[in-house]
Design a protein around this motif. Structure first.
Motif, short mmCIF file in Angstrom:
data_model
loop_
_atom_site.label_atom_id
_atom_site.label_comp_id
_atom_site.label_asym_id
_atom_site.label_seq_id
_atom_site.Cartn_x
_atom_site.Cartn_y
_atom_site.Cartn_z
N SER A 168 0.83 -1.21 0.00
CA SER A 168 0.00 0.00 0.00
C SER A 168 0.87 1.26 0.00
CB SER A 168 -0.93 0.01 1.22
OG SER A 168 -0.19 -0.02 2.42
N LEU A 169 2.03 1.16 0.63
CA LEU A 169 2.94 2.31 0.62
C LEU A 169 3.46 2.56 -0.79
CD1 LEU A 169 4.58 4.47 2.09
CD2 LEU A 169 6.32 2.73 2.58
N ALA A 170 3.77 1.48 -1.48
CA ALA A 170 4.22 1.62 -2.86
C ALA A 170 3.13 2.21 -3.74
CB ALA A 170 4.66 0.27 -3.40
N ASP A 171 1.91 1.75 -3.53
CA ASP A 171 0.80 2.28 -4.32
C ASP A 171 0.60 3.77 -4.07
OD1 ASP A 171 0.36 -0.24 -5.30
OD2 ASP A 171 -1.21 -0.73 -3.84
N CYS A 207 2.97 5.92 -3.09
CA CYS A 207 4.13 6.72 -3.50
C CYS A 207 4.50 6.53 -4.97
CB CYS A 207 5.33 6.38 -2.64
SG CYS A 207 5.12 6.74 -0.88
N LYS A 208 4.06 5.41 -5.54
CA LYS A 208 4.42 5.02 -6.90
C LYS A 208 5.89 4.61 -6.94
CE LYS A 208 0.97 7.92 -9.16
NZ LYS A 208 0.71 8.95 -10.19
N GLN A 209 6.23 3.83 -7.95
CA GLN A 209 7.58 3.29 -8.02
C GLN A 209 8.55 4.33 -8.54
OE1 GLN A 209 7.71 -0.35 -10.17
NE2 GLN A 209 9.88 -0.70 -9.87
N GLY A 210 9.79 4.28 -8.03
CA GLY A 210 10.83 5.18 -8.51
C GLY A 210 11.39 6.03 -7.39
N ARG A 211 12.37 6.86 -7.72
CA ARG A 211 12.98 7.74 -6.72
C ARG A 211 12.06 8.94 -6.49
NH1 ARG A 211 17.75 6.78 -4.69
NH2 ARG A 211 18.97 5.09 -5.60
N LEU A 212 11.85 9.25 -5.21
CA LEU A 212 10.85 10.25 -4.85
C LEU A 212 11.42 11.26 -3.87
CD1 LEU A 212 8.15 7.57 -4.08
CD2 LEU A 212 8.24 8.94 -6.16
N ALA A 213 10.69 12.36 -3.72
CA ALA A 213 11.04 13.31 -2.67
C ALA A 213 10.92 12.61 -1.32
CB ALA A 213 10.11 14.52 -2.73
N LEU A 214 11.92 12.80 -0.47
CA LEU A 214 11.93 12.10 0.81
C LEU A 214 10.68 12.40 1.64
CD1 LEU A 214 15.63 12.35 1.98
CD2 LEU A 214 14.35 10.28 1.50
N ASN A 215 10.24 13.65 1.62
CA ASN A 215 9.11 13.99 2.48
C ASN A 215 7.85 13.23 2.09
OD1 ASN A 215 8.71 15.35 0.10
ND2 ASN A 215 7.90 17.21 1.03
N LEU A 216 7.72 12.85 0.81
CA LEU A 216 6.55 12.08 0.38
C LEU A 216 6.55 10.71 1.04
CD1 LEU A 216 4.05 11.74 -1.36
CD2 LEU A 216 5.53 11.03 -3.25
N ILE A 217 7.71 10.07 1.07
CA ILE A 217 7.79 8.76 1.71
C ILE A 217 7.68 8.89 3.22
CG2 ILE A 217 9.33 6.81 2.19
CD1 ILE A 217 10.23 6.85 -0.65
N TYR A 218 8.41 9.86 3.80
CA TYR A 218 8.36 10.05 5.24
C TYR A 218 6.92 10.23 5.73
CZ TYR A 218 13.43 10.84 5.46
OH TYR A 218 14.79 10.70 5.41
N ASN A 219 6.18 11.06 5.02
CA ASN A 219 4.81 11.36 5.44
C ASN A 219 3.87 10.17 5.28
OD1 ASN A 219 5.61 13.96 6.00
ND2 ASN A 219 4.94 14.79 4.05
N SER A 220 4.31 9.17 4.49
CA SER A 220 3.46 8.01 4.25
C SER A 220 3.78 6.83 5.14
CB SER A 220 3.59 7.58 2.78
OG SER A 220 3.21 8.62 1.90
N LEU A 221 4.93 6.85 5.83
CA LEU A 221 5.36 5.69 6.61
C LEU A 221 4.35 5.34 7.70
CD1 LEU A 221 9.21 6.28 7.01
CD2 LEU A 221 8.04 4.76 5.41
N ALA A 222 4.07 6.31 8.56
CA ALA A 222 3.17 6.04 9.69
C ALA A 222 1.77 5.69 9.20
CB ALA A 222 3.12 7.26 10.62
N GLU A 223 1.33 6.36 8.15
CA GLU A 223 -0.01 6.12 7.62
C GLU A 223 -0.19 4.67 7.21
OE1 GLU A 223 -2.70 7.49 3.74
OE2 GLU A 223 -0.93 8.63 4.34
N HIS A 224 0.89 4.06 6.72
CA HIS A 224 0.81 2.68 6.25
C HIS A 224 1.43 1.69 7.24
CE1 HIS A 224 -0.75 3.67 2.25
NE2 HIS A 224 -0.04 4.77 2.37
N GLY A 225 1.65 2.16 8.47
CA GLY A 225 2.10 1.28 9.52
C GLY A 225 3.51 0.75 9.35
N ILE A 276 11.56 -0.56 0.29
CA ILE A 276 12.09 0.81 0.23
C ILE A 276 13.60 0.72 0.14
CG2 ILE A 276 12.33 3.03 1.40
CD1 ILE A 276 9.83 2.46 2.94
N GLU A 277 14.19 1.48 -0.74
CA GLU A 277 15.65 1.61 -0.80
C GLU A 277 16.04 2.99 -0.29
OE1 GLU A 277 18.52 0.38 -4.21
OE2 GLU A 277 18.11 2.53 -4.47
N TRP A 278 16.69 3.02 0.88
CA TRP A 278 17.20 4.26 1.45
C TRP A 278 18.61 4.49 0.93
CZ3 TRP A 278 13.29 6.59 3.67
CH2 TRP A 278 12.31 5.86 4.36
N SER A 279 18.96 5.74 0.72
CA SER A 279 20.26 6.06 0.14
C SER A 279 20.95 7.19 0.89
CB SER A 279 20.08 6.45 -1.33
OG SER A 279 21.29 6.94 -1.88
#
Length: 246
Positions: free
Chosen positions: A59-62, A64-82, A113-116
C-alpha cells in the motif's frame, strides 16, 4: 571538438560491468583497495553511496508510486501505512543521519524501500564515509534483497592516474582512469576505465596489464581491451579491438 590525446589502450567493460568474483563484502572491497594502492596515483573518491533496502507494505508503494521520490513524500506516508523501519535500517540512521534519497522498489510481488546515503563532490567526506559505509555493509552482508542482489551495497566512483609497472605515471595529455564499483559480496561488480599509454600491445603494456591483474587478484579479459586513436583523417576518435595478447 576532437580529443587530441595520443593513442592509448583502454579496458572496455562488458555490459553491466565486470563481476568481481567474490563471496564476501570484505573480498570485494579488497580487490578495489589493492588496485588503488598498488597501481594508482592521486586516487580520489568522486562520489560514494550507501544503499539499504528493507521490505514495506504494498500500500505504501501504491501511494508513492515506483521510482525515486522526494523524501518527504515517503516520510509522510510511513506512519499512515504502519511502516516501522527494520533494525538494520535504524542502525544506519544513527551514525549516518537521515538518508538523502529514497525509492520504492517492486519485484516478483514483493515491495521494498531503498534508502540512500550519498556524498558527491566532497572527496574528504567521501573518503571517511567509505570506511564507515563498508564496515556497515560487512556487518549486514548476509541480508538479501533477492537471489541476485543484497539488501546492503556501497556504490563508489574513483578517479586516478594509473601507475605503470615501471613506476611512471600516466599523466596528461592522457585522460584519467576511473573505477565505478558496486560492492556487495558475491554480487560485487565494477566498471574499470583504465588508461594505458600505448599504441599497441607492447611488452610494457603486457607488464602493466599483469600488474593490474595481480593487484586485483583476478584476470581482466584480454578480449575487452581497445585501442583509442584518431581516425586516419584526424577528425574523430575510434576504438578498435586490440590484437589478441596473452
Amino acid at each position: 571538438m576532437t580529443r587530441l590525446e595520443p593513442p592509448f589502450i583502454v579496458f572496455c567493460n562488458p555490459y553491466g560491468g565486470l563481476g568481481l568474483k567474490t563471496k564476501t563484502a570484505e573480498a570485494a572491497r579488497r580487490r578495489i583497495d589493492n588496485l588503488l594502492v598498488t597501481c594508482a596515483m592521486g586516487a580520489s573518491i568522486n562520489s560514494i553511496e550507501l544503499r539499504v533496502i528493507e521490505p514495506c507494505q504494498s500500500s505504501l508503494a501504491d501511494a508513492c508510486k515506483q521510482g525515486r521520490l522526494a523524501l518527504n513524500l515517503i516520510y509522510n506516508s510511513l506512519a499512515e501505512h504502519g511502516h516501522v523501519c527494520q533494525p538494520w535500517v535504524v542502525e544506519a540512521w544513527t551514525p549516518f543521519g537521515p538518508p538523502n534519497a529514497a525509492a520504492i522498489r517492486q519485484r516478483d510481488g514483493a515491495t521494498s524501500i531503498e534508502w540512500s546515503w550519498k556524498i558527491e563532490r566532497d572527496p574528504e567526506r567521501a573518503t571517511i564515509a567509505y570506511n564507515r559505509f563498508c564496515d556497515y555493509m560487512v556487518r549486514h552482508q548476509q541480508l538479501m534483497f533477492d537471489d541476485y542482489s543484497t539488501s546492503i551495497s556501497v556504490q563508489a566512483v574513483w578517479s586516478f592516474r594509473l601507475r605503470t609497472a615501471a613506476g611512471t605515471i600516466v599523466a596528461p595529455p592522457y585522460p584519467e582512469s576511473s573505477i565505478t564499483a558496486s560492492l556487495a559480496g558475491r554480487h560485487a561488480s565494477a566498471f574499470f576505465d583504465l588508461i594505458f599509454p600505448y599504441a599497441a600491445a607492447t611488452s610494457s603494456f603486457i607488464a602493466d596489464y599483469q600488474a593490474v591483474c595481480d593487484a586485483l587478484g583476478m584476470k581482466l579479459p584480454p578480449r575487452s581491451f581497445r585501442l583509442d586513436a584518431l581516425t586516419v583523417d584526424g577528425k574523430k576518435r575510434r576504438r578498435t579491438k586490440l590484437i589478441t595478447f596473452t
